[in-house]
Design an enzyme around this catalytic site. Structure first.
Site, PDB file in Angstrom:
ATOM      1  N   LYS A 285      -6.909   2.313  -1.024  1.00  0.00           N
ATOM      2  CA  LYS A 285      -7.269   1.446  -1.608  1.00  0.00           C
ATOM      3  C   LYS A 285      -9.270   1.471  -1.703  1.00  0.00           C
ATOM      4  CE  LYS A 285      -3.367  -1.229  -1.162  1.00  0.00           C
ATOM      5  NZ  LYS A 285      -2.363  -1.507  -2.772  1.00  0.00           N
ATOM      6  N   ARG A 359       8.362   1.286  -3.601  1.00  0.00           N
ATOM      7  CA  ARG A 359       9.490   2.029  -4.142  1.00  0.00           C
ATOM      8  C   ARG A 359       9.709   3.340  -3.787  1.00  0.00           C
ATOM      9  NH1 ARG A 359       6.237   2.708  -9.734  1.00  0.00           N
ATOM     10  NH2 ARG A 359       4.960   1.360  -8.608  1.00  0.00           N
TER      11      ARG A 359
HETATM   12  N1  BES Z   1       1.356  -3.176  -1.832  1.00  0.00           N
HETATM   13  C1  BES Z   1       0.830  -3.101  -3.232  1.00  0.00           C
HETATM   14  C2  BES Z   1       1.303  -3.617  -4.098  1.00  0.00           C
HETATM   15  C3  BES Z   1       0.538  -5.284  -4.124  1.00  0.00           C
HETATM   16  C4  BES Z   1      -1.245  -5.667  -4.327  1.00  0.00           C
HETATM   17  C5  BES Z   1       1.241  -6.383  -3.111  1.00  0.00           C
HETATM   18  C6  BES Z   1      -1.492  -6.446  -4.313  1.00  0.00           C
HETATM   19  C7  BES Z   1       0.116  -7.361  -3.280  1.00  0.00           C
HETATM   20  C8  BES Z   1      -1.180  -8.096  -4.043  1.00  0.00           C
HETATM   21  C9  BES Z   1       1.769  -1.914  -3.937  1.00  0.00           C
HETATM   22  O1  BES Z   1       2.112  -0.832  -2.270  1.00  0.00           O
HETATM   23  C10 BES Z   1       1.145  -0.912  -4.742  1.00  0.00           C
HETATM   24  O2  BES Z   1      -0.129  -0.522  -4.296  1.00  0.00           O
HETATM   25  N2  BES Z   1       0.900  -0.886  -5.822  1.00  0.00           N
HETATM   26  C11 BES Z   1       0.110   0.207  -7.402  1.00  0.00           C
HETATM   27  C12 BES Z   1       0.946   0.581  -7.457  1.00  0.00           C
HETATM   28  C13 BES Z   1       0.759   1.805  -8.810  1.00  0.00           C
HETATM   29  C14 BES Z   1      -0.123   2.845  -7.769  1.00  0.00           C
HETATM   30  C15 BES Z   1       1.059   1.988  -9.823  1.00  0.00           C
HETATM   31  C16 BES Z   1      -0.131  -1.025  -7.453  1.00  0.00           C
HETATM   32  O3  BES Z   1      -0.002  -1.712  -8.421  1.00  0.00           O
HETATM   33  O4  BES Z   1      -1.779  -0.788  -8.556  1.00  0.00           O
HETATM   34 MN    MN Z   2       0.438   0.677  -2.448  1.00  0.00          MN
END
Ligand code: BES
Ligand code: MN
Ligand code: ZN
Length: 507
Positions: A285, A359
């Site tokens: 990230k 997931r």
């Molecule tokens: N934990 C994150 C989602 C999240 C984002 C929670 C912001 C709280 C605040 C999750 O694991 C994630 O990174 N999701 C990705 C999915 C994508 C790679 C398909 C996302 O939301 O970008």
């Molecule tokens: Mn994630």
């Protein structure tokens, strides 16, 4: 850990006899005082009327005004707190929760440590009777929460109201009111636990630390607890969960809590994502908001708080709480984009983005839930940023395979103010999860991110099993403190919702 400290007491004394720092008087929009004002005696009624006539206070729902009580008045308190109630037809449980939260703030800032509230058990269109008491008590207790373990200099922090709210109650309903208050306290204690666990930074709350908290909660509340370590997880074939954690030196855990209050009836299973830190893994990230990902365990923390509350309430229901816990870090041992893992269910998943890890840990946990033959599985997860894009922070995303379950959850959301909004899972959405390399991949094509996350999970739910997925990514933590009863940090969302849902529908 934080304890629910504020003392809330019901009293049938006359307000005139009460001694303390202040009395709160509600004023409706248009400057009409709540009926019970008369109980404060002519002298005080005149004082309040002076404020209203002078236009100092209009009764709008965001107004609060402190008035000093003259020394020769019959009342044994120093101040009157005028509280705007807004228009009576607009009063809801949520508006009362919010109002109660603002009152706590005013008391804290004005050095009021004991406050009397007049009887508020009136009848509004949207909320009445003891539901008013429930909402007010939730509001004050939830607002009074503070996470200050790492603040060495506590002198900067304001004095906390200690002895709040004495609500004089008519005899007729006083027993019912006491029961509601006691119930609410146990539920809010669960919310405190959820917030405490989720607010801990990732270096203080690893998967094993979380397992240890679960053991302690289980011990204290007579829950049955099982923790599967990495060896046991491997034996059970949970390679999706293991894969997410393999980049961290803090190995994954699967935490299982069981509560039986209803003999051998089929249980409700609740599954909560607990990624103790989500750096994204190799699909790293950006740095900007990465620190927020210590909250990526809010689903698991909610399951823990919920299980404690249900046990503390000795509720006549059966529930199983399942918490997959892992830390998602990049390293030389981390899983790579393109890796293929075999899930506990047997399906092969191609990991195209290591940041879609929630997931992956959930699919093994949901499959594990199947072993309990539950009547329903509900999972809670900070699953997608996309859910926040769709709904903002005023509702969590709700995905279901059964419309009655959906309606029951929506009702619980309305009642508790932890609102949900249903999003679709049409079959056509599933297509983007196809990959030539394996049974499915863990991301879609970039569109409808929250829905695709839900579709992925649906593939691991047993046939004919009632299932709901709650995406709480945008509702489980709030760094601005947008709600008066949710201090900055973890909101503890899910605990009150699930308690309401299970007690309304299965007890
Ligand atoms: N934990 C994150 C989602 C999240 C984002 C929670 C912001 C709280 C605040 C999750 O694991 C994630 O990174 N999701 C990705 C999915 C994508 C790679 C398909 C996302 O939301 O970008
Ligand atoms: Mn994630
Ligand atoms: Zn995550």
């Amino acid at each position: 850990m934080s304890r629910l400290a504020m003392h809330v007491e019901l009293s049938s004394h006359q307000p005139i006899e009460w001694q303390g720092d202040a009395v709160a008087v509600g004023i409706y929009d248009g400057g009409v005082a709540q009926k019970a004002l008369a109980q404060l005696g002519e002298r005080l009624v005149a004082l309040v009327e002076q404020a209203l006539k002078g236009g100092w206070f209009k009764g709008k729902s965001d107004e609060i005004l402190l008035l000093p009580v003259p020394a020769d008045a019959p009342l044994q308190v120093g101040r009157i707190v005028l509280v705007g109630l807004g228009k009576p037809e607009k009063i809801t449980a949520e508006s009362l929760r919010s109002l109660a939260g603002r009152m706590v703030d005013v008391c804290n800032r004005s050095n009021i440590t004991s406050l009397l509230m007049l009887p508020a058990l009136e009848k509004f269109k949207e909320v009445k009777g003891v539901d008013i008491l429930e909402a007010m008590a939730e509001g004050v207790w939830l607002a009074d929460y503070r996470f200050d373990h790492y603040r060495s200099d506590k002198s900067e922090l304001t004095q906390r109201i200690l002895n709040l709210v004495v609500l004089p109650v008519r005899d007729k309903i006083s027993q019912q009111a006491a029961t509601v208050l006691d119930h609410t306290r146990r539920v809010v204690n669960g919310v405190y636990l959820t917030r405490d666990v989720a607010n801990q930074p990732a270096n203080r709350m690893t998967p094993e630390d979380l397992a240890q908290v679960a053991r302690e909660v289980a011990h204290k509340h007579s829950l049955h607890v099982t923790v599967l370590d990495e060896e046991k997880l491997a034996e059970k074939g949970m390679h999706a969960l293991l894969g997410v954690g393999q980049g961290s030196c803090h190995p994954p855990r699967l935490i299982i809590l069981e509560y039986r209050g209803a003999g051998d009836k089929a249980p409700l299973a609740v599954v909560g994502k607990a990624v103790t830190f989500d750096a994204g893994g190799i699909s790293l990230k950006p740095a900007g908001k990465m620190h927020e990902m210590k909250y990526d365990m809010c689903g698991g923390a909610a399951v823990l708080g919920f299980m404690q509350a249900i046990a503390d309430l000795k509720a006549p229901v059966n529930v199983v709480g399942i918490i997959p816990a892992a830390e998602n870090l990049p390293s030389g041992t981390a899983q790579r984009p393109g890796d293929i893992v075999k899930t506990a269910k047997g399906l092969f998943v191609e990991i195209q983005n290591t940041d879609a890890e929630g997931r992956l840990i959930l699919c093994d946990a949901i499959h594990y839930a199947e072993h309990f033959n539950p009547h329903t599985i509900i999972d809670l997860a900070t699953l997608t940023g996309a859910c926040g894009i769709a709904l903002g922070s005023h509702a969590s995303g709700l995905f279901v395979n059964n419309q009655r379950l959906c309606d029951a959850l929506l009702e619980a959301g309305r009642h508790t103010g932890e609102r949900l909004w249903q999003l679709p899972m049409f079959d056509e959405y599933q297509a983007v999860l196809k990959t030539p390399a394996a049974d499915l991949r863990n991301i879609g094509d970039g569109q409808a991110g929250a829905i695709i996350g839900a579709c992925f999970l649906s593939r691991f739910v047993g046939e004919n099993r009632r299932w709901a997925h709650l995406d709480i990514a945008a509702t489980s933590f709030d760094l601005e403190g947008k709600r008066s009863y949710s201090p900055k940090g973890a909101t503890g969302i899910g605990v009150r919702l699930l308690c309401r849902f299970v007690l309304e529908n299965f007890s």
